[in-house]
Motif scaffolding. Sequence first.
Motif, PDB file in Angstrom:
ATOM      1  N   TRP A 204       7.642  65.824  83.608  1.00 16.01           N
ATOM      2  CA  TRP A 204       7.280  67.207  83.326  1.00 16.01           C
ATOM      3  C   TRP A 204       8.521  68.092  83.213  1.00 16.01           C
ATOM      4  CZ3 TRP A 204       4.574  65.738  88.244  1.00 16.01           C
ATOM      5  CH2 TRP A 204       3.367  65.061  87.976  1.00 16.01           C
ATOM      6  N   SER A 205       8.376  69.189  82.512  1.00 17.84           N
ATOM      7  CA  SER A 205       9.449  70.179  82.436  1.00 17.84           C
ATOM      8  C   SER A 205       9.541  70.918  83.772  1.00 17.84           C
ATOM      9  CB  SER A 205       9.169  71.179  81.313  1.00 17.84           C
ATOM     10  OG  SER A 205       7.988  71.911  81.590  1.00 17.84           O
ATOM     11  N   GLU A 206      10.641  71.640  84.007  1.00 20.81           N
ATOM     12  CA  GLU A 206      10.806  72.353  85.281  1.00 20.81           C
ATOM     13  C   GLU A 206       9.711  73.395  85.510  1.00 20.81           C
ATOM     14  OE1 GLU A 206      14.649  73.893  85.989  1.00 20.81           O
ATOM     15  OE2 GLU A 206      15.643  71.948  85.937  1.00 20.81           O
ATOM     16  N   PRO A 207       9.339  74.182  84.498  1.00 22.87           N
ATOM     17  CA  PRO A 207       8.235  75.135  84.720  1.00 22.87           C
ATOM     18  C   PRO A 207       6.936  74.435  85.097  1.00 22.87           C
ATOM     19  CG  PRO A 207       9.487  75.761  82.782  1.00 22.87           C
ATOM     20  CD  PRO A 207       9.978  74.410  83.171  1.00 22.87           C
ATOM     21  N   ARG A 208       6.688  73.261  84.467  1.00 24.80           N
ATOM     22  CA  ARG A 208       5.471  72.519  84.773  1.00 24.80           C
ATOM     23  C   ARG A 208       5.526  71.958  86.196  1.00 24.80           C
ATOM     24  NH1 ARG A 208       0.210  72.472  84.272  1.00 24.80           N
ATOM     25  NH2 ARG A 208      -0.712  70.429  83.876  1.00 24.80           N
ATOM     26  N   GLN A 209       6.708  71.514  86.627  1.00 22.02           N
ATOM     27  CA  GLN A 209       6.874  71.016  87.985  1.00 22.02           C
ATOM     28  C   GLN A 209       6.543  72.104  89.000  1.00 22.02           C
ATOM     29  OE1 GLN A 209      10.873  69.552  88.330  1.00 22.02           O
ATOM     30  NE2 GLN A 209      10.667  68.147  86.602  1.00 22.02           N
ATOM     31  N   GLU A 210       7.057  73.307  88.738  1.00 17.14           N
ATOM     32  CA  GLU A 210       6.816  74.425  89.652  1.00 17.14           C
ATOM     33  C   GLU A 210       5.343  74.813  89.668  1.00 17.14           C
ATOM     34  OE1 GLU A 210       9.465  77.499  88.434  1.00 17.14           O
ATOM     35  OE2 GLU A 210      11.257  76.259  88.684  1.00 17.14           O
ATOM     36  N   GLU A 211       4.720  74.744  88.484  1.00 15.51           N
ATOM     37  CA  GLU A 211       3.293  75.081  88.392  1.00 15.51           C
ATOM     38  C   GLU A 211       2.455  74.103  89.203  1.00 15.51           C
ATOM     39  OE1 GLU A 211      -0.261  75.248  85.009  1.00 15.51           O
ATOM     40  OE2 GLU A 211       1.834  74.961  84.410  1.00 15.51           O
ATOM     41  N   LEU A 212       2.776  72.794  89.089  1.00 14.23           N
ATOM     42  CA  LEU A 212       2.026  71.784  89.828  1.00 14.23           C
ATOM     43  C   LEU A 212       2.290  71.888  91.327  1.00 14.23           C
ATOM     44  CD1 LEU A 212       2.515  68.697  87.483  1.00 14.23           C
ATOM     45  CD2 LEU A 212       0.489  70.129  87.724  1.00 14.23           C
ATOM     46  N   ALA A 213       3.517  72.280  91.688  1.00 13.31           N
ATOM     47  CA  ALA A 213       3.855  72.407  93.110  1.00 13.31           C
ATOM     48  C   ALA A 213       3.020  73.495  93.780  1.00 13.31           C
ATOM     49  CB  ALA A 213       5.342  72.699  93.278  1.00 13.31           C
ATOM     50  N   THR A 214       2.646  74.515  93.019  1.00  6.71           N
ATOM     51  CA  THR A 214       1.840  75.592  93.593  1.00  6.71           C
ATOM     52  C   THR A 214       0.438  75.116  93.969  1.00  6.71           C
ATOM     53  OG1 THR A 214       1.046  76.314  91.408  1.00  6.71           O
ATOM     54  CG2 THR A 214       3.078  77.321  92.238  1.00  6.71           C
ATOM     55  N   LEU A 215      -0.007  73.989  93.373  1.00  4.66           N
ATOM     56  CA  LEU A 215      -1.330  73.461  93.686  1.00  4.66           C
ATOM     57  C   LEU A 215      -1.388  72.902  95.104  1.00  4.66           C
ATOM     58  CD1 LEU A 215      -2.158  71.595  90.349  1.00  4.66           C
ATOM     59  CD2 LEU A 215      -2.787  73.905  91.028  1.00  4.66           C
ATOM     60  N   ALA A 216      -0.214  72.692  95.705  1.00  8.34           N
ATOM     61  CA  ALA A 216      -0.169  72.182  97.079  1.00  8.34           C
ATOM     62  C   ALA A 216      -0.470  73.272  98.096  1.00  8.34           C
ATOM     63  CB  ALA A 216       1.196  71.563  97.368  1.00  8.34           C
ATOM     64  N   GLY A 217      -0.700  74.487  97.625  1.00  8.29           N
ATOM     65  CA  GLY A 217      -1.064  75.582  98.515  1.00  8.29           C
ATOM     66  C   GLY A 217       0.068  75.957  99.459  1.00  8.29           C
ATOM     67  N   PRO A 218      -0.247  76.128 100.741  1.00  6.92           N
ATOM     68  CA  PRO A 218       0.777  76.568 101.703  1.00  6.92           C
ATOM     69  C   PRO A 218       1.699  75.445 102.169  1.00  6.92           C
ATOM     70  CG  PRO A 218      -1.308  76.247 102.816  1.00  6.92           C
ATOM     71  CD  PRO A 218      -1.584  76.044 101.336  1.00  6.92           C
ATOM     72  N   LEU A 219       1.456  74.192 101.704  1.00  2.32           N
ATOM     73  CA  LEU A 219       2.238  73.069 102.197  1.00  2.32           C
ATOM     74  C   LEU A 219       3.743  73.247 102.007  1.00  2.32           C
ATOM     75  CD1 LEU A 219       2.224  70.294 103.525  1.00  2.32           C
ATOM     76  CD2 LEU A 219       1.915  69.277 101.269  1.00  2.32           C
TER      77      LEU A 219
END
Length: 247
Positions: A204-219
Amino acid sequence: MTDQLDTLQKIEIAEGAEIRLRVAGPAVRSLAFLVDTLVKTAITIAIAVVFSLVTGIAVGGEEGSQIGQGFILLSLFFIEWGYFVWFEHSEKGATPGKRAFGLRVVRTSGAPISLTQAVIRNVLRFVDMLPFTYGIGLASCLMTKSFQRLGDLAAGTVVVYADPKPKVQDEEAATEVRALHPPNPLSREEQGAIVAFADRIEDWSEPRQEELATLAGPLPQDNGRSSVEKLQRIAQWVRTAGKEKRL
């Protein structure tokens, strides 16, 4: 033939995220099943010999023989029904035969399967075996994109290669990621999702990585690149410390 039937596929999971799983085709799965059949046969013979000796010595005569046969039949029942369920729901997610070929059973999302899923896919194994030599199961595998037999379709599972991506050649870069103990306890599914994220981050691109990381919630307890890096460090902890001490 194995190479022609085994492919690396993109699978969409929650929130539009994609992961890559190299699904195993019928050829290699048949070889794994053959190994498992040999293992089950060896276990059955061992149990039959032990029960025959024990009941023959303890009881003796025809009565001892009948008791021994009863124990053997009961053992055969549990082996036939429990062998695949036990191993596929284990930490490795694979029977000895599958492990011999580097395979494992996972959910279609890439996470470890539950006990219920293990039971469903193996109860329907007897339907897949019809009319003979896995005729229905083979037909289902060849008609589905992820080579799923009926048991897989009903349970929401797929057989994949345990290590779909090549090993990291730059060892110095691999060791730069320091393990980080997660702030909260993680379930098996959460651990599998975090490791899958770290393993496929280069897709994934860096923006996509950051977007997916947000799905982890408060983790990750952070935003942007920092959240991505923290998830990678948590994944490293799951791979190392998590093997010795489960959350």
